[in-house]
Motif scaffolding. Structure first.
Motif, PDB file in Angstrom:
ATOM      1  N   ARG A 274     -21.604  -6.941 -14.279  1.00 38.27           N
ATOM      2  CA  ARG A 274     -21.259  -7.898 -15.334  1.00 38.27           C
ATOM      3  C   ARG A 274     -22.407  -8.011 -16.338  1.00 38.27           C
ATOM      4  NH1 ARG A 274     -19.348 -14.066 -14.250  1.00 38.27           N
ATOM      5  NH2 ARG A 274     -17.475 -12.948 -13.581  1.00 38.27           N
ATOM      6  N   VAL A 278     -21.533  -7.189 -20.159  1.00 35.30           N
ATOM      7  CA  VAL A 278     -21.481  -8.334 -21.069  1.00 35.30           C
ATOM      8  C   VAL A 278     -22.773  -8.468 -21.867  1.00 35.30           C
ATOM      9  CG1 VAL A 278     -21.240 -10.838 -21.218  1.00 35.30           C
ATOM     10  CG2 VAL A 278     -19.799  -9.536 -19.629  1.00 35.30           C
ATOM     11  N   GLU A 279     -23.914  -8.478 -21.184  1.00 35.39           N
ATOM     12  CA  GLU A 279     -25.175  -8.765 -21.859  1.00 35.39           C
ATOM     13  C   GLU A 279     -25.740  -7.560 -22.603  1.00 35.39           C
ATOM     14  OE1 GLU A 279     -27.813 -10.472 -18.966  1.00 35.39           O
ATOM     15  OE2 GLU A 279     -26.283 -11.909 -18.269  1.00 35.39           O
ATOM     16  N   TYR A 283     -19.405  -6.225 -24.118  1.00 36.14           N
ATOM     17  CA  TYR A 283     -17.978  -6.294 -23.844  1.00 36.14           C
ATOM     18  C   TYR A 283     -17.614  -7.701 -23.343  1.00 36.14           C
ATOM     19  CZ  TYR A 283     -18.223  -1.176 -23.935  1.00 36.14           C
ATOM     20  OH  TYR A 283     -18.439   0.132 -24.295  1.00 36.14           O
ATOM     21  N   GLN A 284     -16.412  -8.142 -23.664  1.00 38.77           N
ATOM     22  CA  GLN A 284     -15.964  -9.461 -23.239  1.00 38.77           C
ATOM     23  C   GLN A 284     -15.143  -9.360 -21.953  1.00 38.77           C
ATOM     24  OE1 GLN A 284     -16.862 -12.455 -24.724  1.00 38.77           O
ATOM     25  NE2 GLN A 284     -18.236 -10.984 -25.727  1.00 38.77           N
ATOM     26  N   PRO A 285     -15.303 -10.315 -21.044  1.00 38.83           N
ATOM     27  CA  PRO A 285     -14.451 -10.316 -19.848  1.00 38.83           C
ATOM     28  C   PRO A 285     -12.990 -10.544 -20.224  1.00 38.83           C
ATOM     29  CG  PRO A 285     -16.358 -11.749 -19.557  1.00 38.83           C
ATOM     30  CD  PRO A 285     -16.311 -11.387 -21.006  1.00 38.83           C
ATOM     31  N   ASP A 288     -12.247 -13.947 -15.949  1.00 35.87           N
ATOM     32  CA  ASP A 288     -13.552 -14.354 -15.424  1.00 35.87           C
ATOM     33  C   ASP A 288     -13.498 -14.327 -13.900  1.00 35.87           C
ATOM     34  OD1 ASP A 288     -16.116 -15.240 -15.150  1.00 35.87           O
ATOM     35  OD2 ASP A 288     -15.675 -17.334 -15.602  1.00 35.87           O
ATOM     36  N   GLN A 294     -13.844  -6.596 -11.399  1.00 36.83           N
ATOM     37  CA  GLN A 294     -14.306  -7.050 -12.706  1.00 36.83           C
ATOM     38  C   GLN A 294     -13.426  -6.442 -13.802  1.00 36.83           C
ATOM     39  OE1 GLN A 294     -17.163  -9.206 -13.384  1.00 36.83           O
ATOM     40  NE2 GLN A 294     -16.654  -9.637 -11.243  1.00 36.83           N
ATOM     41  N   TYR A 296     -12.869  -6.026 -17.995  1.00 35.37           N
ATOM     42  CA  TYR A 296     -13.517  -6.129 -19.300  1.00 35.37           C
ATOM     43  C   TYR A 296     -12.616  -5.562 -20.393  1.00 35.37           C
ATOM     44  CZ  TYR A 296     -17.511  -7.037 -16.360  1.00 35.37           C
ATOM     45  OH  TYR A 296     -18.345  -7.571 -15.411  1.00 35.37           O
TER      46      TYR A 296
END
Length: 348
Positions: A274, A278-279, A283-285, A288, A294, A296
């Motif tokens: 993640r 994400v960081e 990319y956005q989840p 959640d 996971q 994305y």
């Protein structure tokens, strides 16, 4: 390349394989009446704090769901579930094949809403023509859900209360139970044993070659369960093969068991994944999820480049330019693989 398509595309944990080799030459009885299966049952009862639990070992998840649901329901009963549930979407009509209707209710990120369930049941039993309909006999949920989401202890307690009120069985599909328990803040095996009428502990996706352990935690299995299972072609002559694996999975490893350790490691690595997606990559989840699954949202223009480094499953389109994709860590995923993937994708 790292393979994150699913958590059942590898062999088995080395401790499971080692135990199978260690016991291979020992002669035992068949059909689950062997010392390894007995020991596995003892360990599972202890982990569930359910001394009266009755436990059977079956081969796989779809077989387990179709067999157990048919074994416990009356011929005129059906099973309520979220519309995203495995029995409703990805089991090829196996439950309906046994003659039981799957009654799908709206799902909320994979979960049933207890208020909607209660409202549906109240409406059903208030209907004067209810005797002409398929009668609900069970509520089926998965822990974790198909979207990697989790029920809280309060939500499970509320579902249990509704099932008790209307005389329904609560059945929990635990194909990925190790990962759900590892990610949950308040759901434990003893809690499941207290609230569920039936649940199964998944082995196939959690370190075993194959196998699921079906638990009737209150000693509440129907009579002649072995005969019922065999009638479905689901009784393993070499049930010891699954029993040995669950003995290995539930034997103590320090203060916990291999089963719980597997779940914790996979979830920890999914959180590293993640962080990467994400960081670092932005990319956005899509969902959640706190578990090993996971999801994305990936730009379609990135998919081919991503596939050069990692295997994943395309879940569904989001819009014309983006696709939701699933990445699944497992007992076989290593920290080195996540580190390598992070390096490769960060320098693309």
């Amino acid at each position: 390349m790292i393979h994150l398509e699913s958590d059942y595309n590898n062999g088995a944990h080395e401790a499971v394989l080692r135990r199978l080799l260690e016991t291979n030459d020992e002669r035992t009885q068949s059909y689950g009446d062997d010392c390894f299966s007995d020991e596995a049952r003892r360990l599972i009862r202890e982990a569930c704090q359910a001394p009266e639990a009755q436990i059977w070992f079956l081969a796989g998840g779809t077989q387990t769901n179709a067999t157990i649901i048919d074994c416990v329901l009356q011929p005129y009963e059906g099973v309520l579930c979220p519309d995203t549930a495995h029995i409703n979407v990805h089991e090829s009509g196996a439950v309906e094949f046994t003659g039981h209707k799957v009654i799908a209710l709206p799902s909320h990120e994979g979960k049933l809403d207890v208020g909607e369930l209660k409202s549906w049941l109240a409406g059903f039993f208030a209907d004067e023509t209810a005797e002409h309909m398929v009668r609900p006999g069970m509520v089926y949920i998965t822990f974790p859900t198909e979207y990697g989401t989790l029920y809280t202890a309060d939500e499970l307690t509320a579902l249990h209360a509704v099932c008790q009120q209307y005389g329904l069985l609560l059945y929990v599909d635990g194909a990925r139970l190790a990962y759900g328990l590892a990610a949950s803040k308040d759901v434990t095996l003893p809690l499941l044993a207290r609230l569920a009428d039936i649940f199964y502990i998944g082995g196939t996706k959690c370190g075993a070659l194959c196998g699921e352990a079906v638990v009737f935690p209150k000693g509440n299995a129907p009579a002649h369960m072995l005969t019922r299972i065999k009638r479905h072609g689901a009784l393993l002559a070499k049930s010891r093969v699954v029993g040995v694996q669950f003995e290995a999975l539930f034997s103590p490893v320090g203060s916990t068991s291999l089963y719980m350790t597997i779940g914790q490691q996979a979830v920890a690595l999914s959180m590293q994944l993640r962080s990467l997606f994400v960081e670092r990559l932005g990319y956005q989840p899509f969902i959640d999820s706190p578990t090993n699954q996971q999801f994305y949202i990936i730009p379609n223009s990135h998919l081919d480049a991503l596939r050069r480094h990692v295997g994943f499953e395309v879940w569904c389109p989001v819009d014309e330019g983006h696709t939701a994709c699933r990445f699944v860590t497992s007992w076989a995923t290593t920290e080195q693989e996540i580190m390598t993937l992070t390096k490769e994708l960060s320098t693309e």
